[in-house]
Design an enzyme around this catalytic site. Structure first.
Site, PDB file in Angstrom:
ATOM      1  N   LYS A 206       0.846  -1.212   0.000  1.00  0.00           N
ATOM      2  CA  LYS A 206       0.000   0.000   0.000  1.00  0.00           C
ATOM      3  C   LYS A 206       0.880   1.260   0.000  1.00  0.00           C
ATOM      4  CE  LYS A 206      -3.324   2.857   0.397  1.00  0.00           C
ATOM      5  NZ  LYS A 206      -4.040   3.253  -0.793  1.00  0.00           N
ATOM      6  N   HIS A 213       2.988   6.574  -6.813  1.00  0.00           N
ATOM      7  CA  HIS A 213       2.114   7.583  -7.424  1.00  0.00           C
ATOM      8  C   HIS A 213       2.675   8.987  -7.176  1.00  0.00           C
ATOM      9  CE1 HIS A 213      -1.307   4.433  -6.843  1.00  0.00           C
ATOM     10  NE2 HIS A 213      -0.455   4.102  -7.789  1.00  0.00           N
ATOM     11  N   ASN A 221       6.176  16.583 -12.994  1.00  0.00           N
ATOM     12  CA  ASN A 221       6.261  18.026 -12.753  1.00  0.00           C
ATOM     13  C   ASN A 221       7.699  18.547 -12.902  1.00  0.00           C
ATOM     14  OD1 ASN A 221       3.543  18.418 -12.422  1.00  0.00           O
ATOM     15  ND2 ASN A 221       3.592  18.085 -10.206  1.00  0.00           N
ATOM     16  N   CYS A 264      24.620   4.924 -20.387  1.00  0.00           N
ATOM     17  CA  CYS A 264      23.635   5.981 -20.659  1.00  0.00           C
ATOM     18  C   CYS A 264      22.974   6.564 -19.417  1.00  0.00           C
ATOM     19  CB  CYS A 264      22.556   5.447 -21.596  1.00  0.00           C
ATOM     20  SG  CYS A 264      23.220   5.097 -23.225  1.00  0.00           S
ATOM     21  N   LYS A 320      25.198  -5.535 -18.218  1.00  0.00           N
ATOM     22  CA  LYS A 320      24.085  -6.248 -18.843  1.00  0.00           C
ATOM     23  C   LYS A 320      24.500  -7.645 -19.260  1.00  0.00           C
ATOM     24  CE  LYS A 320      20.366  -3.442 -20.207  1.00  0.00           C
ATOM     25  NZ  LYS A 320      20.233  -2.303 -21.042  1.00  0.00           N
TER      26      LYS A 320
END
Ligand SMILES: NC(=O)c1ccc[n+]([C@@H]2O[C@H](COP(=O)([O-])OP(=O)(O)OC[C@H]3O[C@@H](n4cnc5c(N)ncnc54)[C@H](O)[C@@H]3O)[C@@H](O)[C@H]2O)c1
Length: 437
Positions: A206, A213, A221, A264, A320
């Site tokens: 939760k 979020h 923003n 990168c 990788k």
């Protein structure tokens, strides 16, 4: 389907929506709140809070005789099989979680359930930090002849679309106190897709969702502020970003484990943050990425140091799988840090051949770890067989499990630290730990 009788404690935003929605499913619902006004509202068939469609739904369920409310805890418990806790869990001024309302309700519930004496379940929906449900259950609900079954069922509904979210949840997960604990008593509150996890995982889930979020909003923003300063329409940029459902809006890059690296991400994050500074745009979240990544590596180092063994074998070096790209490799950095701290480091990665490194790859490796060639081994067998217990750090699957498993069985005493989430490793040695699990 059998419709259980359900009592809802706390008739605020979550409690009212849950009460009306469970009544809509056919359950007999009794609400309980310390606020007489909210109890009166429900008993008049009215919604105690403003939410689109809730007034109409409550009115219909009240008219059908499926929902009412009481201020009396004993009455609510007596007339139900399941109690759902939806009281508030606000922040204290320090930011700490204030559990006083859940604490009070839990104590009241424990006493009322003992007085009732018949099987009962308690479902917590109030958002609480990991460990809270188990602690509250032990403190208030565990005694008596017939202790209730206890669950944590995180709530993901959004104000404004709460009824639709309840009917069709974005995520449905229930936390149980012990593996194998039956969720049958609370089946009416679940759907087919409900995942059963440990109660602490459900509690952390939760918080992870809400933090995620919040992070998304802040990220959008920050990009928005940079765009504005540069005269770029950031809505267009973010719209395109969201259309990539392979790398961006996807599970990719959301796997706890290895710090980010490569040629990168570090370079581009650094350039964006540097440019924002020049523009006078404050971007604290973007600015924190490199530092957070560094701290993650530090946490891996601390885990190795915690084992107190001088010998360390790194399985996997390139950032990788299958490549020999060492630029920005977190494992190369880990090796360099370990060397600085006096560890005896050996590295096994069949994809990397120091003699064949060229260009920027060679320059980077030479700068960070000039001794690389002497640290690389072609086969870990003799190292693991030499009798010295080592810490083995696994960052990628560069050796077959069929090879590693017998080696660890034949030469026990080594400790495995998994930074990549290669869970099958758990089965090959008891001395296993993950960095994030
Ligand atoms: N609001 C949301 O969108 C949302 C979404 C998901 C989860 N949550 C979580 O759900 C919980 C409830 O949130 P909310 O927004 O519904 O809170 P709220 O403040 O609207 O309602 C809480 C209710 O609990 C009642 N209450 C307090 N002590 C009580 C007691 N001893 N007995 C009975 N009732 C008591 C209060 O009177 C109030 O009506 C919180 O933990 C919150 O974090 C909220």
């Amino acid at each position: 389907m059998i419709h259980p009788r359900i009592s809802i404690f706390g008739l605020g935003y979550v409690g009212s929506v849950t009460a009306a929605s469970l009544a809509e499913r056919g359950c007999s619902v009794i609400g309980c709140d310390v606020s007489p006004g909210k109890v009166d509202q429900i008993n008049a068939g009215k919604a105690p809070i403003g939410e689109p469609g809730l007034d109409e739904l409550l009115q219909a369920q009240w008219t059908a005789g499926r929902i009412r409310a009481t201020p009396e805890v004993d009455e609510a418990v007596r007339e139900s099989d399941i109690s759902v806790v939806c009281v508030g869990t606000p922040s204290a001024p320090s930011g700490a979680l204030d559990l006083r309302y859940v604490e009070t309700v839990s104590a009241q519930l424990g006493a009322a359930i003992r007085r009732k004496g018949t099987p009962h379940s308690v479902v917590y929906r109030s958002t609480m930090l990991p460990g809270s449900t188990r602690r509250l259950a032990a403190a208030h609900l565990g005694e008596g002849e017939n202790p209730p079954a206890v669950y944590f069922l995180p709530e993901f509904l959004r104000q404004g679309s709460a009824l639709a979210d309840f009917r069709n949840p974005s995520l449905s997960v229930i936390g149980v106190l012990a593996p194998g604990q039956s969720v049958a008593p609370v089946a009416a509150m679940l759907d087919e897709a409900t995942e059963i996890v440990a109660v602490e995982s459900a509690e952390l889930l939760k918080y992870s969702c809400n933090a995620f979020h919040a992070m998304k909003v802040v990220f959008a923003n920050e990009i928005g502020r940079i765009g504005k300063e540069l005269g770029i329409d950031s809505s267009e940029v973010m719209g395109a970003l969201c259309r990539d459902t392979r790398l961006n809006i996807s599970p990719y890059y959301l796997k706890p484990g290895t710090p980010f690296g490569g040629s990168c991400l570090p370079k581009d994050v650094a350039a964006l943050v540097h440019h924002s500074r020049k523009l006078g745009v404050s971007v604290p979240m973007l600015d924190s990425l490199m530092e957070s990544n560094r701290r993650h590596l530090e946490a891996v180092l601390e885990r190795i140091e915690g084992r107190g063994r001088k010998g360390v074998l790194l399985l996997g070096l390139a950032f990788k799988e299958g490549t020999d790209d060492l630029r920005g490799s977190a494992m190369l950095e880990l090796a360099a840090q370990l060397m600085l701290r006096g560890y005896e480091v050996k590295i096994f990665d069949p994809a990397v051949s120091p003699a064949n490194l060229i260009g920027a790859n060679r320059v980077f490796a030479d700068a960070r770890l000039p001794d690389l060639a002497s640290l690389m081994i072609e086969d870990p067998t003799s190292l693991l067989a030499d009798g010295e217990p080592r810490t083995i750090v696994v960052s990628k699957e560069c050796i077959a499990l069929e090879e590693l498993g017998p080696l660890l069985r034949d030469y026990p005493g080594h400790h495995l630290i998994d930074v990549n989430g290669w869970r099958a490793l758990k089965g090959v040695t008891a001395s296993y730990e993950g960095v994030c699990w």
